[in-house]
Design an enzyme around this catalytic site. Structure first.
Site, PDB file in Angstrom:
ATOM      1  N   GLY A   1       0.799  -1.220   0.000  1.00 21.49           N
ATOM      2  CA  GLY A   1       0.000   0.000   0.000  1.00 21.49           C
ATOM      3  C   GLY A   1       0.832   1.270   0.000  1.00 21.49           C
ATOM      4  N   CYS A   2       2.139   1.124   0.027  1.00 21.72           N
ATOM      5  CA  CYS A   2       3.019   2.300  -0.048  1.00 21.72           C
ATOM      6  C   CYS A   2       3.510   2.464  -1.484  1.00 21.72           C
ATOM      7  CB  CYS A   2       4.231   2.131   0.874  1.00 21.72           C
ATOM      8  SG  CYS A   2       3.847   2.253   2.616  1.00 21.72           S
ATOM      9  N   GLN A   3       3.513   3.696  -1.954  1.00 27.12           N
ATOM     10  CA  GLN A   3       4.004   3.975  -3.299  1.00 27.12           C
ATOM     11  C   GLN A   3       5.509   3.738  -3.366  1.00 27.12           C
ATOM     12  OE1 GLN A   3       3.274   7.960  -4.616  1.00 27.12           O
ATOM     13  NE2 GLN A   3       3.899   7.541  -6.698  1.00 27.12           N
ATOM     14  N   SER A   4       6.222   4.175  -2.341  1.00 34.24           N
ATOM     15  CA  SER A   4       7.658   3.922  -2.280  1.00 34.24           C
ATOM     16  C   SER A   4       7.881   2.622  -1.512  1.00 34.24           C
ATOM     17  CB  SER A   4       8.397   5.075  -1.615  1.00 34.24           C
ATOM     18  OG  SER A   4       7.636   5.671  -0.612  1.00 34.24           O
TER      19      SER A   4
END
Length: 140
Positions: free
Chosen positions: A50-53
């Site tokens: 769920g984290c872009q990075s």
């Protein structure tokens, strides 16, 4: 320090800054000061979904407490990670599972993050709380 005390300290620290440029600079500095995660924990199974990075989170249970180490490949995200690690690391599973996390709203962070960063922050917090819930449920 308790979870509440850690959050109150972060809120107080952010109260010294007058604008979001200064706050972002402080978040970046917090990320630079985050203790390095052991390279062996930078693996797929420790990535926060769920984290872009990329955000790696490792939890270790010892002496009745959960200790977190983390890292990110993005400088702002690394600063965000450092704050949640600071708030929750070294606390009991029950304290983490039952914690009300309010510092994010109190410092105005939620309204100044992009949707993807905000979702990533929520994913980090959710994962950390799940470690607490799981160990609490096992009576550890």
């Amino acid at each position: 320090m308790t979870i509440k005390e850690q959050q109150d300290t972060i809120i107080e620290e952010f109260s010294f800054f007058t604008d979001w440029t200064e706050k972002y600079e402080y978040i970046i500095q917090l990320g630079k000061d985050l203790p390095l995660i052991d390279e062996q924990y930078k693996k797929e199974e420790n990535l926060i979904k769920g984290c872009q990075s990329k955000v790696w989170l490792h939890a270790e249970h010892r002496d009745g407490k959960i200790f977190f180490t983390a890292d990110s490949d993005a400088i702002i995200t690394k600063g965000l990670v450092s704050m949640v690690v600071r708030v929750l690391s070294g606390q009991s599973p029950a304290a983490i599972a039952d914690a009300e996390i309010y510092f994010v709203d109190a410092i105005g962070l939620k309204s100044h993050l992009s949707l993807t960063r905000s979702n990533g922050l929520l994913s980090m917090l959710k994962q950390m709380k799940m470690y607490g819930v799981a160990l609490k449920a096992r009576g550890i």
